[in-house]
Motif scaffolding. Sequence first.
Motif, PDB file in Angstrom:
ATOM      1  N   ASN A 165     -12.482   4.542   4.848  1.00 57.78           N
ATOM      2  CA  ASN A 165     -11.653   3.467   5.594  1.00 57.78           C
ATOM      3  C   ASN A 165     -11.857   2.542   4.286  1.00 57.78           C
ATOM      4  O   ASN A 165     -12.532   2.209   3.842  1.00 57.78           O
ATOM      5  CB  ASN A 165     -12.608   2.182   6.497  1.00 57.78           C
ATOM      6  CG  ASN A 165     -11.314   0.894   6.525  1.00 57.78           C
ATOM      7  OD1 ASN A 165      -9.955   0.456   5.625  1.00 57.78           O
ATOM      8  ND2 ASN A 165     -11.102   0.417   7.171  1.00 57.78           N
ATOM      9  N   GLU A 166     -10.869   2.658   2.764  1.00 61.04           N
ATOM     10  CA  GLU A 166     -10.762   1.975   1.980  1.00 61.04           C
ATOM     11  C   GLU A 166     -11.238   0.534   1.996  1.00 61.04           C
ATOM     12  O   GLU A 166     -11.804   0.333   1.127  1.00 61.04           O
ATOM     13  CB  GLU A 166      -9.749   2.221   0.967  1.00 61.04           C
ATOM     14  CG  GLU A 166      -9.660   3.842   0.545  1.00 61.04           C
ATOM     15  CD  GLU A 166      -8.577   4.334  -0.483  1.00 61.04           C
ATOM     16  OE1 GLU A 166      -8.089   3.744  -0.691  1.00 61.04           O
ATOM     17  OE2 GLU A 166      -8.817   5.729  -0.741  1.00 61.04           O
ATOM     18  N   THR A 167     -10.298  -0.171   3.431  1.00 60.87           N
ATOM     19  CA  THR A 167     -10.683  -1.451   3.172  1.00 60.87           C
ATOM     20  C   THR A 167     -12.360  -1.907   3.092  1.00 60.87           C
ATOM     21  O   THR A 167     -12.648  -3.433   2.245  1.00 60.87           O
ATOM     22  CB  THR A 167      -9.756  -2.018   3.842  1.00 60.87           C
ATOM     23  OG1 THR A 167      -8.171  -1.503   3.797  1.00 60.87           O
ATOM     24  CG2 THR A 167      -9.522  -3.532   3.903  1.00 60.87           C
ATOM     25  N   VAL A 223      -3.059  10.039   3.801  1.00 55.54           N
ATOM     26  CA  VAL A 223      -3.117   9.053   3.571  1.00 55.54           C
ATOM     27  C   VAL A 223      -2.625   7.454   4.555  1.00 55.54           C
ATOM     28  O   VAL A 223      -1.577   8.251   3.904  1.00 55.54           O
ATOM     29  CB  VAL A 223      -3.541   8.322   1.844  1.00 55.54           C
ATOM     30  CG1 VAL A 223      -3.870   7.120   1.620  1.00 55.54           C
ATOM     31  CG2 VAL A 223      -4.653   9.660   1.394  1.00 55.54           C
ATOM     32  N   GLU A 237      -5.012  -1.208   6.817  1.00 55.10           N
ATOM     33  CA  GLU A 237      -6.483  -1.237   5.964  1.00 55.10           C
ATOM     34  C   GLU A 237      -5.237   0.385   5.099  1.00 55.10           C
ATOM     35  O   GLU A 237      -4.766   0.947   5.750  1.00 55.10           O
ATOM     36  CB  GLU A 237      -7.084  -0.571   7.434  1.00 55.10           C
ATOM     37  CG  GLU A 237      -7.010   0.329   7.574  1.00 55.10           C
ATOM     38  CD  GLU A 237      -6.214   0.415   8.984  1.00 55.10           C
ATOM     39  OE1 GLU A 237      -6.332   0.930  10.022  1.00 55.10           O
ATOM     40  OE2 GLU A 237      -5.298  -1.084   8.985  1.00 55.10           O
ATOM     41  N   THR A 238      -6.229   1.143   4.642  1.00 50.72           N
ATOM     42  CA  THR A 238      -5.560   2.305   4.278  1.00 50.72           C
ATOM     43  C   THR A 238      -7.405   3.384   4.260  1.00 50.72           C
ATOM     44  O   THR A 238      -8.097   3.054   4.108  1.00 50.72           O
ATOM     45  CB  THR A 238      -5.866   2.185   2.163  1.00 50.72           C
ATOM     46  OG1 THR A 238      -4.769   1.193   2.245  1.00 50.72           O
ATOM     47  CG2 THR A 238      -5.385   3.898   1.762  1.00 50.72           C
ATOM     48  N   ARG A 239      -6.506   3.884   4.886  1.00 47.04           N
ATOM     49  CA  ARG A 239      -7.541   5.393   5.496  1.00 47.04           C
ATOM     50  C   ARG A 239      -7.573   6.570   5.199  1.00 47.04           C
ATOM     51  O   ARG A 239      -5.905   7.010   5.132  1.00 47.04           O
ATOM     52  CB  ARG A 239      -8.051   4.797   7.284  1.00 47.04           C
ATOM     53  CG  ARG A 239      -8.094   4.118   7.558  1.00 47.04           C
ATOM     54  CD  ARG A 239      -7.989   4.301   9.807  1.00 47.04           C
ATOM     55  NE  ARG A 239      -8.652   2.784  10.020  1.00 47.04           N
ATOM     56  CZ  ARG A 239      -9.801   2.907  10.154  1.00 47.04           C
ATOM     57  NH1 ARG A 239     -10.532   3.527  10.181  1.00 47.04           N
ATOM     58  NH2 ARG A 239     -10.012   1.221  11.182  1.00 47.04           N
ATOM     59  N   ARG A 240      -8.786   7.790   4.422  1.00 46.71           N
ATOM     60  CA  ARG A 240      -7.792   8.602   4.559  1.00 46.71           C
ATOM     61  C   ARG A 240      -9.071   9.812   4.960  1.00 46.71           C
ATOM     62  O   ARG A 240      -9.571   9.597   5.938  1.00 46.71           O
ATOM     63  CB  ARG A 240      -8.959   8.631   2.739  1.00 46.71           C
ATOM     64  CG  ARG A 240      -8.402   8.139   1.256  1.00 46.71           C
ATOM     65  CD  ARG A 240      -8.934   8.808   0.061  1.00 46.71           C
ATOM     66  NE  ARG A 240      -8.418   7.825  -0.245  1.00 46.71           N
ATOM     67  CZ  ARG A 240      -7.041   8.411  -1.566  1.00 46.71           C
ATOM     68  NH1 ARG A 240      -6.541   9.246  -0.790  1.00 46.71           N
ATOM     69  NH2 ARG A 240      -6.344   7.775  -2.405  1.00 46.71           N
ATOM     70  N   GLN A 280     -14.848   0.320   2.951  1.00 43.84           N
ATOM     71  CA  GLN A 280     -15.309   0.840   2.054  1.00 43.84           C
ATOM     72  C   GLN A 280     -16.233   1.614   3.213  1.00 43.84           C
ATOM     73  O   GLN A 280     -17.955   2.423   3.063  1.00 43.84           O
ATOM     74  CB  GLN A 280     -16.657   0.269   1.196  1.00 43.84           C
ATOM     75  CG  GLN A 280     -15.339  -0.122  -0.220  1.00 43.84           C
ATOM     76  CD  GLN A 280     -15.466   1.024  -1.031  1.00 43.84           C
ATOM     77  OE1 GLN A 280     -15.844   1.977  -1.162  1.00 43.84           O
ATOM     78  NE2 GLN A 280     -13.471   1.492  -0.447  1.00 43.84           N
ATOM     79  N   ARG A 323       1.426  -1.046  -0.097  1.00 40.42           N
ATOM     80  CA  ARG A 323      -0.117  -0.041  -0.273  1.00 40.42           C
ATOM     81  C   ARG A 323       0.921   1.262   0.646  1.00 40.42           C
ATOM     82  O   ARG A 323       1.640   0.593   0.178  1.00 40.42           O
ATOM     83  CB  ARG A 323      -1.213   0.303   1.467  1.00 40.42           C
ATOM     84  CG  ARG A 323      -0.337  -0.147   2.593  1.00 40.42           C
ATOM     85  CD  ARG A 323      -1.191  -0.003   3.540  1.00 40.42           C
ATOM     86  NE  ARG A 323      -0.152  -0.150   4.796  1.00 40.42           N
ATOM     87  CZ  ARG A 323       0.414   0.663   5.537  1.00 40.42           C
ATOM     88  NH1 ARG A 323      -0.199   1.695   5.309  1.00 40.42           N
ATOM     89  NH2 ARG A 323       0.758   0.367   7.404  1.00 40.42           N
TER      90      ARG A 323
END
Length: 231
Positions: A126-128, A89, A96-99, A130, A77
């Motif tokens: 949280n992009e993981t 980010v 996990e990837t969070r914005r 959604q 990531r």
Amino acid sequence: MLAAAAATLPGCVAVGGVAGPPAPAPVYRVGDRWVYSARDGFRAPVTWDETHEVIAVDANGIAVRITQKGPTVDNSRTELWLLPGIVAVGALFDNETRRFQPTPLTRYQFPLTGGDRWNQRIDNFNETTQQAGSISRFVQVGGWDKVQVGAGEFDAIRMRVIMRLDDDTFWRFATECNYEIWWSPAAGAAVRESRTAQYIDRSDTREPVAHRSQNALLELASFRRAELAMK
């Protein structure tokens, strides 16, 4: 809950170490690279090598690629840091990837000074999963320790992080995290991170079940700073 108590009474969070000077913000360059030996679990922990590498420094910020490789782990990531320690980010708990919007995450508040603390309520997506949510995160800076890891011995300033995630549901309360971080100016990064976490079932019984969901340790195995390589 632990995070709520810390936010209400931050002075009660104990952090060790001896007094010392503030740790200044690092300067990052493309090619800076840190490799960690990592494990997470209990009787048969999952193990992996985790590499953090600066891949861009420009008007958008500092882009860092994070790669995890192990017998049962294969992840990659990219984080975006607006400034050293300020994350637009990135991850908070696992991979996990969070914005973080509209306010970025203050992972480190430089200069790191013994006795300093900061407390954030962070909105994020949280992009993981959604899903959007809000996380409570409290940090207390302590003193200095000598830390021996695979990459050598470092003078490192210690921090305690207490965090409540946004993953509560109708059947369980949110995950509560209790982390310790040792950050070294010589490495320009954390040299050791200890992470424990748990969540508790929602139950009508007097003794609800607590589930340990994280028992991780990351230690710096090697690193390379680009400015040193250029000399």
